[in-house]
Design a protein around this motif. Sequence first.
Motif, PDB file in Angstrom:
ATOM      1  N   PHE A  43       0.831  -1.207   0.000  1.00 18.87           N
ATOM      2  CA  PHE A  43       0.000   0.000   0.000  1.00 18.87           C
ATOM      3  C   PHE A  43       0.864   1.256   0.000  1.00 18.87           C
ATOM      4  CE2 PHE A  43      -2.242   3.335   2.399  1.00 18.87           C
ATOM      5  CZ  PHE A  43      -3.360   3.500   1.590  1.00 18.87           C
ATOM      6  N   ASN A  44       1.953   1.236   0.771  1.00 19.85           N
ATOM      7  CA  ASN A  44       2.856   2.394   0.806  1.00 19.85           C
ATOM      8  C   ASN A  44       3.479   2.648  -0.570  1.00 19.85           C
ATOM      9  OD1 ASN A  44       2.320   2.669   3.528  1.00 19.85           O
ATOM     10  ND2 ASN A  44       4.179   1.606   4.185  1.00 19.85           N
ATOM     11  N   LEU A  45       3.830   1.568  -1.271  1.00 19.12           N
ATOM     12  CA  LEU A  45       4.362   1.729  -2.620  1.00 19.12           C
ATOM     13  C   LEU A  45       3.307   2.301  -3.559  1.00 19.12           C
ATOM     14  CD1 LEU A  45       6.488  -1.509  -3.150  1.00 19.12           C
ATOM     15  CD2 LEU A  45       7.323   0.833  -2.901  1.00 19.12           C
ATOM     16  N   LEU A  46       2.068   1.863  -3.377  1.00 19.23           N
ATOM     17  CA  LEU A  46       0.966   2.388  -4.187  1.00 19.23           C
ATOM     18  C   LEU A  46       0.794   3.883  -3.958  1.00 19.23           C
ATOM     19  CD1 LEU A  46      -1.517   1.900  -6.042  1.00 19.23           C
ATOM     20  CD2 LEU A  46      -2.821   1.385  -3.979  1.00 19.23           C
ATOM     21  N   VAL A  47       0.836   4.304  -2.695  1.00 21.48           N
ATOM     22  CA  VAL A  47       0.701   5.726  -2.369  1.00 21.48           C
ATOM     23  C   VAL A  47       1.867   6.518  -2.938  1.00 21.48           C
ATOM     24  CG1 VAL A  47       0.676   7.399  -0.474  1.00 21.48           C
ATOM     25  CG2 VAL A  47      -0.681   5.309  -0.305  1.00 21.48           C
ATOM     26  N   LEU A  48       3.078   5.985  -2.808  1.00 25.06           N
ATOM     27  CA  LEU A  48       4.259   6.678  -3.319  1.00 25.06           C
ATOM     28  C   LEU A  48       4.187   6.859  -4.835  1.00 25.06           C
ATOM     29  CD1 LEU A  48       7.127   7.833  -2.960  1.00 25.06           C
ATOM     30  CD2 LEU A  48       7.992   5.483  -3.180  1.00 25.06           C
ATOM     31  N   SER A  49       3.882   5.783  -5.564  1.00 24.99           N
ATOM     32  CA  SER A  49       3.830   5.878  -7.028  1.00 24.99           C
ATOM     33  C   SER A  49       2.704   6.788  -7.487  1.00 24.99           C
ATOM     34  CB  SER A  49       3.658   4.489  -7.637  1.00 24.99           C
ATOM     35  OG  SER A  49       2.467   3.864  -7.187  1.00 24.99           O
ATOM     36  N   THR A  50       1.559   6.724  -6.813  1.00 31.21           N
ATOM     37  CA  THR A  50       0.445   7.600  -7.171  1.00 31.21           C
ATOM     38  C   THR A  50       0.794   9.060  -6.915  1.00 31.21           C
ATOM     39  OG1 THR A  50      -1.150   5.845  -6.637  1.00 31.21           O
ATOM     40  CG2 THR A  50      -1.998   8.082  -6.771  1.00 31.21           C
ATOM     41  N   SER A  51       1.471   9.323  -5.804  1.00 32.77           N
ATOM     42  CA  SER A  51       1.863  10.698  -5.478  1.00 32.77           C
ATOM     43  C   SER A  51       2.813  11.264  -6.527  1.00 32.77           C
ATOM     44  CB  SER A  51       2.531  10.739  -4.095  1.00 32.77           C
ATOM     45  OG  SER A  51       1.650  10.273  -3.090  1.00 32.77           O
ATOM     46  N   ILE A  52       3.774  10.450  -6.962  1.00 34.32           N
ATOM     47  CA  ILE A  52       4.714  10.905  -7.988  1.00 34.32           C
ATOM     48  C   ILE A  52       3.984  11.195  -9.291  1.00 34.32           C
ATOM     49  CG2 ILE A  52       6.642  10.169  -9.448  1.00 34.32           C
ATOM     50  CD1 ILE A  52       7.743   8.678  -6.997  1.00 34.32           C
ATOM     51  N   VAL A  58       0.252  17.392 -12.220  1.00 41.49           N
ATOM     52  CA  VAL A  58      -0.038  18.761 -11.765  1.00 41.49           C
ATOM     53  C   VAL A  58       0.963  19.750 -12.350  1.00 41.49           C
ATOM     54  CG1 VAL A  58      -0.061  20.274  -9.744  1.00 41.49           C
ATOM     55  CG2 VAL A  58      -1.211  18.057  -9.651  1.00 41.49           C
ATOM     56  N   VAL A  59       2.243  19.407 -12.310  1.00 43.53           N
ATOM     57  CA  VAL A  59       3.273  20.310 -12.838  1.00 43.53           C
ATOM     58  C   VAL A  59       3.056  20.551 -14.333  1.00 43.53           C
ATOM     59  CG1 VAL A  59       5.738  20.554 -13.328  1.00 43.53           C
ATOM     60  CG2 VAL A  59       4.981  19.742 -11.087  1.00 43.53           C
ATOM     61  N   VAL A  60       2.807  19.491 -15.079  1.00 39.82           N
ATOM     62  CA  VAL A  60       2.593  19.623 -16.527  1.00 39.82           C
ATOM     63  C   VAL A  60       1.365  20.470 -16.822  1.00 39.82           C
ATOM     64  CG1 VAL A  60       2.042  18.364 -18.650  1.00 39.82           C
ATOM     65  CG2 VAL A  60       3.809  17.494 -17.098  1.00 39.82           C
ATOM     66  N   VAL A  61       0.270  20.219 -16.089  1.00 40.67           N
ATOM     67  CA  VAL A  61      -0.962  20.977 -16.321  1.00 40.67           C
ATOM     68  C   VAL A  61      -0.764  22.456 -15.982  1.00 40.67           C
ATOM     69  CG1 VAL A  61      -3.339  21.304 -15.530  1.00 40.67           C
ATOM     70  CG2 VAL A  61      -2.504  19.001 -16.039  1.00 40.67           C
ATOM     71  N   VAL A  62      -0.061  22.734 -14.875  1.00 41.03           N
ATOM     72  CA  VAL A  62       0.189  24.131 -14.483  1.00 41.03           C
ATOM     73  C   VAL A  62       1.008  24.850 -15.552  1.00 41.03           C
ATOM     74  CG1 VAL A  62       1.413  25.611 -12.841  1.00 41.03           C
ATOM     75  CG2 VAL A  62      -0.051  23.761 -12.015  1.00 41.03           C
ATOM     76  N   ILE A  63       2.088  24.196 -16.036  1.00 42.09           N
ATOM     77  CA  ILE A  63       2.914  24.804 -17.089  1.00 42.09           C
ATOM     78  C   ILE A  63       2.088  25.038 -18.351  1.00 42.09           C
ATOM     79  CG2 ILE A  63       4.881  24.421 -18.620  1.00 42.09           C
ATOM     80  CD1 ILE A  63       6.232  22.939 -16.313  1.00 42.09           C
ATOM     81  N   ILE A 105      13.481   7.653  -6.755  1.00 37.00           N
ATOM     82  CA  ILE A 105      12.631   7.678  -5.549  1.00 37.00           C
ATOM     83  C   ILE A 105      11.647   6.517  -5.572  1.00 37.00           C
ATOM     84  CG2 ILE A 105      10.816   8.976  -4.362  1.00 37.00           C
ATOM     85  CD1 ILE A 105      12.242  11.536  -5.223  1.00 37.00           C
ATOM     86  N   LEU A 106      11.146   6.179  -6.755  1.00 45.56           N
ATOM     87  CA  LEU A 106      10.199   5.062  -6.884  1.00 45.56           C
ATOM     88  C   LEU A 106      10.918   3.721  -6.963  1.00 45.56           C
ATOM     89  CD1 LEU A 106       7.312   4.077  -7.264  1.00 45.56           C
ATOM     90  CD2 LEU A 106       7.550   4.517  -9.714  1.00 45.56           C
TER      91      LEU A 106
END
Length: 357
Positions: A43-52, A58-63, A105-106
Amino acid sequence: MMKGLKKWRLFSLLAALTVFLTGCGEEYLSTLRPAGETGQEQFNLLVLSTSIMVLVIVVVVVIYILALLKFRRSKLGENHIPKQVEGNHTLEMIWTVIPIILLLILAVPTVYYTYKQGDVAGAEMKDEEGNAQNLVVNVTAKLYWWEFEYPDLGIVTSQELVVPTDEKVYFNLKAGDVKHSFWIPAVGGKMDTNVDNLNKFYLTFDKESEGLKDGVFYGKCAELCGPSHALMDFKVKSMNRGDFDNWVAAMQKTAEPATPASATAQAGQDVFNASCIGCHAVSGAGPANAVGPNLATFGDRNRIGGFLEHDEENLKNWIKNPQKYKPGNVMPAFESKLSNEELDALAEYLMGLSVEQ
């Protein structure tokens, strides 16, 4: 007017979906509410990969939005050409280094937990007297049921896996007919069961199942294996080590057949010995690899055939025509072979097979 109606239709659809989604996340079934160390790590790996992934999106959409707003024609005119940054070493380093960092990181925790969860050496560990230090369960998947053998304890059960909490339980997985997949969603990821090779892994159970709905965790076959694949599930009872040891002792005592509690149950035992004993055992201390599920704990189960309510009426219907409820299973129909009186007696006998007090 039509635009307003379409918006309300969308709102109604989303509202309806929330009703269905309220069924998600049940503690006895959901990967999002892990009940063991293995499940928590995954589950922690799932949260980490989803967060990345969300961060990148978000960064791409903002740019993208900033570029649309800053360089729109209405603001800069038809003939404006923005400054060209092709070949800019600084920017190229940024969009090369950042993805590498995110991948590291992943990748690092993923590789670490892959090797950690693949370490099954504990299944072979012995103490000074030669006794197994850890619990090992041999799992055999069949059409469409599960057999669980505890080789170091000399007991066998079917359809309901019983395990102690707060310790690693090692599993040897194989299939008796076609490919299946062993999965307890709330406790850990799935592992295939194959006919030609043995797969091994371990799980830990941090929570006792007694307080859950039906008092069990739900396990499933996660590999399409035939017409009744969706009905091929099993239940898991997790308990503290003391209660587990008591259960093991009770299972070992079933090597000596118990006397039925009533004359009807005695008649049912006679029917069983004449019609069912060739495929089913009623002793939990017997050998594995039977044709049909071991029935030593049948009275302690909460489902018949894995999914029917556990009562005598459903049991009799199942015995009469199992293909009606679970197509493709190998159990023959007894509707024309047993009278109603024999079915009543057999049902009472089977419901009385229990090791739990």
